[in-house]
Each structure stands twice: as C-alpha cells, then as structure tokens.
Design an enzyme around this catalytic site. Structure first.
Site, mmCIF file in Angstrom:
data_model
loop_
_atom_site.group_PDB
_atom_site.id
_atom_site.type_symbol
_atom_site.label_atom_id
_atom_site.label_comp_id
_atom_site.label_asym_id
_atom_site.label_seq_id
_atom_site.Cartn_x
_atom_site.Cartn_y
_atom_site.Cartn_z
ATOM 1 N N LYS A 206 0.843 -1.196 0.000
ATOM 2 C CA LYS A 206 0.000 0.000 0.000
ATOM 3 C C LYS A 206 0.883 1.253 0.000
ATOM 4 O O LYS A 206 0.696 2.162 -0.787
ATOM 5 C CB LYS A 206 -0.915 -0.032 1.234
ATOM 6 C CG LYS A 206 -1.831 1.161 1.347
ATOM 7 C CD LYS A 206 -2.797 0.990 2.502
ATOM 8 C CE LYS A 206 -3.519 2.293 2.792
ATOM 9 N NZ LYS A 206 -4.457 2.191 3.899
ATOM 10 N N GLU A 212 10.447 -4.679 4.687
ATOM 11 C CA GLU A 212 10.549 -6.067 4.236
ATOM 12 C C GLU A 212 10.255 -6.171 2.743
ATOM 13 O O GLU A 212 10.996 -6.808 1.985
ATOM 14 C CB GLU A 212 9.545 -6.955 4.996
ATOM 15 C CG GLU A 212 9.830 -7.141 6.471
ATOM 16 C CD GLU A 212 9.174 -6.075 7.349
ATOM 17 O OE1 GLU A 212 8.882 -4.972 6.832
ATOM 18 O OE2 GLU A 212 8.988 -6.345 8.545
ATOM 19 N N GLY A 268 -4.852 -2.031 5.055
ATOM 20 C CA GLY A 268 -4.068 -3.171 4.570
ATOM 21 C C GLY A 268 -4.757 -4.500 4.829
ATOM 22 O O GLY A 268 -4.854 -5.363 3.952
ATOM 23 N N ARG A 269 -5.257 -4.690 6.048
ATOM 24 C CA ARG A 269 -5.867 -5.985 6.403
ATOM 25 C C ARG A 269 -7.271 -6.145 5.845
ATOM 26 O O ARG A 269 -7.923 -7.160 6.100
ATOM 27 C CB ARG A 269 -5.829 -6.171 7.926
ATOM 28 C CG ARG A 269 -6.449 -5.027 8.708
ATOM 29 C CD ARG A 269 -6.052 -5.083 10.171
ATOM 30 N NE ARG A 269 -6.514 -3.910 10.918
ATOM 31 C CZ ARG A 269 -5.851 -2.765 11.026
ATOM 32 N NH1 ARG A 269 -4.689 -2.621 10.402
ATOM 33 N NH2 ARG A 269 -6.324 -1.770 11.744
ATOM 34 N N GLU A 354 -4.773 -6.879 14.717
ATOM 35 C CA GLU A 354 -4.244 -5.557 14.346
ATOM 36 C C GLU A 354 -5.391 -4.538 14.401
ATOM 37 O O GLU A 354 -5.180 -3.361 14.639
ATOM 38 C CB GLU A 354 -3.595 -5.589 12.954
ATOM 39 C CG GLU A 354 -2.665 -4.408 12.732
ATOM 40 C CD GLU A 354 -1.848 -4.478 11.442
ATOM 41 O OE1 GLU A 354 -2.412 -4.254 10.365
ATOM 42 O OE2 GLU A 354 -0.638 -4.757 11.512
ATOM 43 N N HIS A 385 -5.415 -33.771 17.424
ATOM 44 C CA HIS A 385 -4.328 -34.628 17.907
ATOM 45 C C HIS A 385 -3.176 -33.801 18.438
ATOM 46 O O HIS A 385 -2.044 -34.269 18.512
ATOM 47 C CB HIS A 385 -3.871 -35.555 16.781
ATOM 48 C CG HIS A 385 -4.990 -36.439 16.319
ATOM 49 N ND1 HIS A 385 -5.262 -37.652 16.902
ATOM 50 C CD2 HIS A 385 -5.948 -36.234 15.387
ATOM 51 C CE1 HIS A 385 -6.326 -38.183 16.318
ATOM 52 N NE2 HIS A 385 -6.762 -37.334 15.399
ATOM 53 N N LYS A 505 9.324 -0.772 14.261
ATOM 54 C CA LYS A 505 9.884 -0.435 12.944
ATOM 55 C C LYS A 505 10.956 0.649 13.089
ATOM 56 O O LYS A 505 12.045 0.548 12.513
ATOM 57 C CB LYS A 505 8.785 0.145 12.035
ATOM 58 C CG LYS A 505 7.798 -0.835 11.474
ATOM 59 C CD LYS A 505 6.929 -0.101 10.449
ATOM 60 C CE LYS A 505 5.670 -0.863 10.119
ATOM 61 N NZ LYS A 505 4.763 -0.141 9.239
HETATM 62 O O1 F6P Z 1 3.078 -3.316 9.798
HETATM 63 C C1 F6P Z 1 1.734 -3.059 9.670
HETATM 64 C C2 F6P Z 1 1.290 -2.794 8.273
HETATM 65 O O2 F6P Z 1 1.175 -1.419 8.093
HETATM 66 C C3 F6P Z 1 -0.022 -3.502 8.002
HETATM 67 O O3 F6P Z 1 -1.108 -2.844 8.495
HETATM 68 C C4 F6P Z 1 0.025 -3.631 6.527
HETATM 69 O O4 F6P Z 1 -0.908 -4.577 6.084
HETATM 70 C C5 F6P Z 1 1.454 -4.044 6.337
HETATM 71 O O5 F6P Z 1 2.165 -3.286 7.289
HETATM 72 C C6 F6P Z 1 2.021 -3.845 4.966
HETATM 73 O O6 F6P Z 1 1.969 -2.519 4.567
HETATM 74 P P1 F6P Z 1 2.176 -2.117 3.061
HETATM 75 O O7 F6P Z 1 1.090 -2.730 2.255
HETATM 76 O O8 F6P Z 1 2.122 -0.615 3.042
HETATM 77 O O9 F6P Z 1 3.523 -2.616 2.621
#
Ligand code: F6P
Length: 542
Positions: A206, A212, A268-269, A354, A385, A505
């Site tokens: 987003k 990452e 995002g979620r 979240e 199990h 972060k």
């Molecule tokens: O770390 C939290 C977050 O902001 C989430 O809410 C989001 O889904 C994820 O990181 C990834 O964010 P982006 O789509 O901006 O890379």
C-alpha cells in the site's frame, strides 16, 4: 459520555453473568429440547449454530441492548456512507466499496468511488487474462508460468490465504509463490526452482515503503536481472506493482502503466479484494474473482440491513465479546474443517488483532476492560491430535469457531463423512463433556475417574456452508470483518489504525546501521539491547 463499564447494558450484563456461570449447557439443553434448532441463524448461505454458547434468551437480549446502546447502527451507517471513521488517520473506511456492484454509489467527500474501483478491476481482469492466456510474455519472449507476490501483512496474508483456499479452482499450469519475510530464506526458497524468464513479480505494498517488501523487491530485481542478462528493460515485463504510491512505484523502476492502484480508505488488512488480490485473480481468473467479490457483497448487505438479532456478524461479535469481557477468556480458536482453509486462522490474526488490539478509546482514554482476544487455530482434524486436549480438559475457557462445508472439493471414499463426524463430535464433546458417573459407568477404576472426566460447558459456534467456492470465501471473510467492526463499536476503539506496529519499525531502522557499521558503534540503548548487538557483531565475525 458514560464510561462503557457504567453503561446500563454493560452493568446489566455484569449482574446477569453470575447466574449464567452457574448454568451448564447440559441444563440449558435439557430445559429447551428445541434449543439446537432455535439458537441458529441462516443468512447469506451460512448456517450458524450458536446453541452451544453459554447464553440464555436474557443474555442475548442484554448483548443486543449493549450493541444498540453502543451506537452500532450509527457506526455501520457511518462506515457505509464514507464518513471518516478512522479518526486517528482522518480516513474513510470503505472496503465495502471494493465489492460494491458497478452501479452503486458510495461517496467520499462527495465523490462516488465505485467507478474507480471497477476501472481498476477491469484493468486487473485484462492483465490477468493476458498473462493466463500467454499473450503477456517475459523479456525473452517466454510465457509467464510463475507468479511471485512480494508483500507483507495485509499485502501478503490475504493473497496467500485466498490462493490456498481457492487452489482447487486455480490455474494448475502456473505456480504461485508468496514472499513476505525479510529473512532471506523466504525469498531464496520461493525462487530456488523458478526460471526468471518465466517469472512475474507482483510487488504489493500500500505504502511502497515497507522495509521487508522493498528489501525483497530489490533482491527480486537483482535476481531477475542477473538471470536475464542485466537489461533493465526486463523489469517492465517481469514486475508489476500494486500500491497507492505511484511516485515510489516509478522510482523503483516499474512503469505506472504496470501499476494497479487502490486508495487510502482501504486498510491493509481489509485489502484482499482490492488490487492486492491481483495474484488471486491471476490464480483463479476474473470470473471467479467476481464471484468472490459477490460473496463479500452479500455479507455486507446482510450486515448493513439485517436486524441485529438476525445478523450473523453482530451475533458472533457479541458472543466473542461476552467471553472476553465477562468470562475472562483470553483467546478464540478458529478451527476450519477444510484443508484448503489452512491459512485462514493466520489471516484472521491480522484482521482481528491488528484491528482490535487497542488500549485506548476513540477519545484517547485508557480502557478499563479487555479488547481483542488472541485469535489462533489450525485446521481440523489435525488440531484434535495436538492442542484440543487443553480446550477439552485444560483450565482455560477457549470459545471455538468450527467451520465446515457440506460438500467436499475432493471426493475420496468416506473421508468427508469422517471429517464432518469429527467436527460435530468436537462441538458436542466440548459442550456436554462426560461426568464422573458416566466415566464410572463405563467401568473406569476409581483413581482414574477424575482424569477421564470432561467438564463440558465449553462454548462453540458451528458455521456450516455448502461448499468452499469463491463466493463462500468472500462471505466468510466479510463475516469476520464485520464481527471485528461490531466489537470495536462496543469497545469504542478505532479498528482501523495500527500505531502499535510503529515503534518496533523505528527502532529496527536505528539498529540496522549499528549492526552493519565496520567500526564498533557507540551504543546508547538499554544494557540488554546493547549487549545483544555487541554479541551479534562478535558472532557474525566468527
Ligand atoms: O506493519 C503493519 C502494516 O502497516 C499492516 O497494516 C500492513 O498490512 C502491512 O504493514 C504492509 O503494509 P504495506 O502494504 O504498506 O507494505
């Protein structure tokens, strides 16, 4: 405003709960022979059995009063009408617009957002068709056979979950991989057997700034260019982006012609049905994706219109809240009896925790009640199990959501009847247990009796659907989205921000140069963090 814990419905529940705690589900079922048919609800193709909850008609009445008193109806209307209910980020919350039909009219600041949603969906469908049919070729003229989605959190969990859930209707001649972790192993394993000339990366973010994702995207570009002769023009055929940040996408080297956008009013979620679902559409095709959106929309309409006492997400949200706030339950287990839903609990973890893992109200005051429980789970029967022992005989109360489907997607002898027999049996065993008398009557010796007793009175919901189709998946996800919404309305919290991920972060960004510095850095953290950094530097020197 009266504090929640002093609100009339909350206080009424508090006085009612001791009576409830004294009741056993065995008694509740004995007192009402039709309870198992009466406390059920069928809507949008989902049958919910909530009879095995520790509730009476009075409990339900009080929970519904709590929802009404909390202004849930007004909150629902505010969301659907595009008000900026994500107050800490000053944003509207309109994932429901992502699945609105073409002709719908949903406005943010007076502008209908639905045409823009469908414009992106049409571009996605066109692109998916070109890739799936072989019309879109890689830089060296080869057909694309592998799709690698790079993203994390909401830009990963939804796509992975949906791919796994709908694998049965995916293009079986293509491979789908998902890279999220900054741990290099994730990328290395995802591409180790792929041919770059046949691989398309979708960089899903987003913000297009997430550490990452950007680290993995750069490694993917290096990997692809190294294999494709180093020609930077190859990026255009092997990378597309899904983002709200066109500038950063261009700066990475992806043409905005190959970018699929979405909007700041999509969290995002809550984004798996936006362009973040591009990998899903590539896997299952545009028609199935449309069916998925149709399922979401059906549940949205049910949530928006159904009276609360016949409203699936409202009921499920309130039942969870009952245990979290009045029974001190710490967790909820989500147990799908459908192997294709193996990533569904992981997906729900971000959606629920979240969203509702918050410690202050919308007004910024510290809550004096618990908010989101911990969601977790695994597919049945595997969990039986493993951890079910604790649910049956442990000391904690763990409400369970069982999810099952009447029709198997892979017909194999008697497997499906066995699967369904197990899910029904688990709900039954949890609710009714086995008394000491019953254990003795089976001939068990004295000292062993207490070990073999099942107290029962352990609550569960059973959700029964016809078949795990794309539409059914959309309904299920929307059901939990709106459950979360219901809980947040009662708890008076903002389910749509996530400030809690920020501190870690920022600290990590500060530590990275200290790990990489060729000279010994001056450290000013706490003594534990300083020692860990020094130890790591020493260990990596060998
Ligand atoms: O770390 C939290 C977050 O902001 C989430 O809410 C989001 O889904 C994820 O990181 C990834 O964010 P982006 O789509 O901006 O890379």
């Amino acid at each position: 405003m009266t504090p929640l814990t002093s609100a009339a419905a909350w206080m009424a529940l508090q006085s009612h709960v001791p009576t409830l705690k004294a009741l056993h589900l065995r008694e509740l079922f004995a007192a009402d022979p039709r309870r198992g048919e009466r406390l059920t609800l069928e809507a949008a193709g989902i049958y919910l059995d909530y009879s095995k909850h520790r509730i009476t008609d009075e409990t339900l009445r009080l929970l519904l009063a709590l929802a009404a008193e909390s202004g849930l109806r007004e909150r629902i209307d505010a969301m659907f009408s595009g008000q900026r209910i994500n107050s800490t980020e000053n944003r509207a919350v309109l994932h429901v617009a992502l699945r609105a039909p073409r002709g719908a009219d949903i406005r943010v600041d007076g502008v209908n957002v639905v045409p823009g949603v469908h414009e992106v969906l049409d571009r996605m469908a066109d692109f998916a068709q070109r890739v799936r049919s072989g019309a879109w070729l890689g830089h060296s003229g080869k057909r694309i056979r592998n799709i690698v989605n790079i993203g994390i959190g909401g830009s990963d969990l939804g796509p992975v979950m949906a791919y796994e859930a709908l694998r049965h209707c995916s293009a079986r001649d293509m491979r789908f991989r998902f890279v999220s972790n900054v741990d290099g192993t994730d990328f290395a394993e995802a591409v180790h057997d792929l041919v770059a000339a046949e691989t398309l990366f979708i960089v899903s973010s987003k913000t297009f700034t997430t550490l990452e994702t950007m680290t993995n995207a750069h490694s993917a570009r290096d990997w692809a260019l190294a294999a494709l002769g180093g020609d930077a023009a190859a990026v255009a055929r092997h990378f597309v982006a899904v983002s709200t940040n066109a500038q950063a996408v261009s700066a990475f080297g992806i043409s905005t012609d190959n970018m699929f956008g979405f909007w700041d009013w999509v969290g995002g979620r809550y984004s798996m049905d936006s362009a973040i679902g591009l990998s899903t559409m590539l896997a299952i095709g545009a028609d199935n994706f449309t069916a998925l959106l149709g399922g979401f929309h059906e549940m949205d309409e049910h949530f928006r219109q159904a009276p609360f006492e016949r409203n699936l997400p409202v009921l499920m949200g309130l039942l969870t809240l009952l245990y979290a706030n009045f029974f001190d339950a710490q967790t909820v287990a989500v147990l799908p009896y459908e192997q294709y839903l193996k990533r569904f609990p992981a997906y729900l973890q971000q959606l629920t925790m979240e969203s509702n893992g918050k410690h202050v109200t919308l007004a910024g005051t510290r809550v004096d009640y618990d908010t989101s429980p911990v969601y977790w789970g695994e597919p049945g029967t595997n969990g039986q199990h493993s951890f079910y022992q604790l649910i049956h005989q442990g000391t904690r109360l763990i409400p369970c959501d069982f999810i099952a489907f009447a029709k198997p997607l892979n017909v194999l002898g008697r497997h499906h009847d066995m699967l369904l027999a197990n899910v029904f049996a688990q709900g039954q065993a949890l609710a009714f247990g086995k008394t000491a008398d019953e254990v003795r009557a089976e001939g068990t010796a004295g000292t062993l009796v207490p070990h073999r007793v099942f107290e029962g009175n352990r609550p569960s919901s059973t959700l029964l659907l016809d078949e795990l189709t794309p539409a059914a998946l959309g309904k299920l996800v929307a059901l939990y989205e709106h459950c979360v919404f219901t809980q947040a309305a009662v708890w008076r919290i903002n389910a749509f921000d996530q400030w809690g991920v920020e501190l870690g972060k920022v600290l990590a960004q500060r530590i990275v140069p200290e790990l990489e510095s060729p000279t010994e850095p001056a450290l000013a953290h706490d003594s534990s963090t300083n020692a860990l950094i020094r130890r790591y530097r020493q260990m990596k020197r060998g």
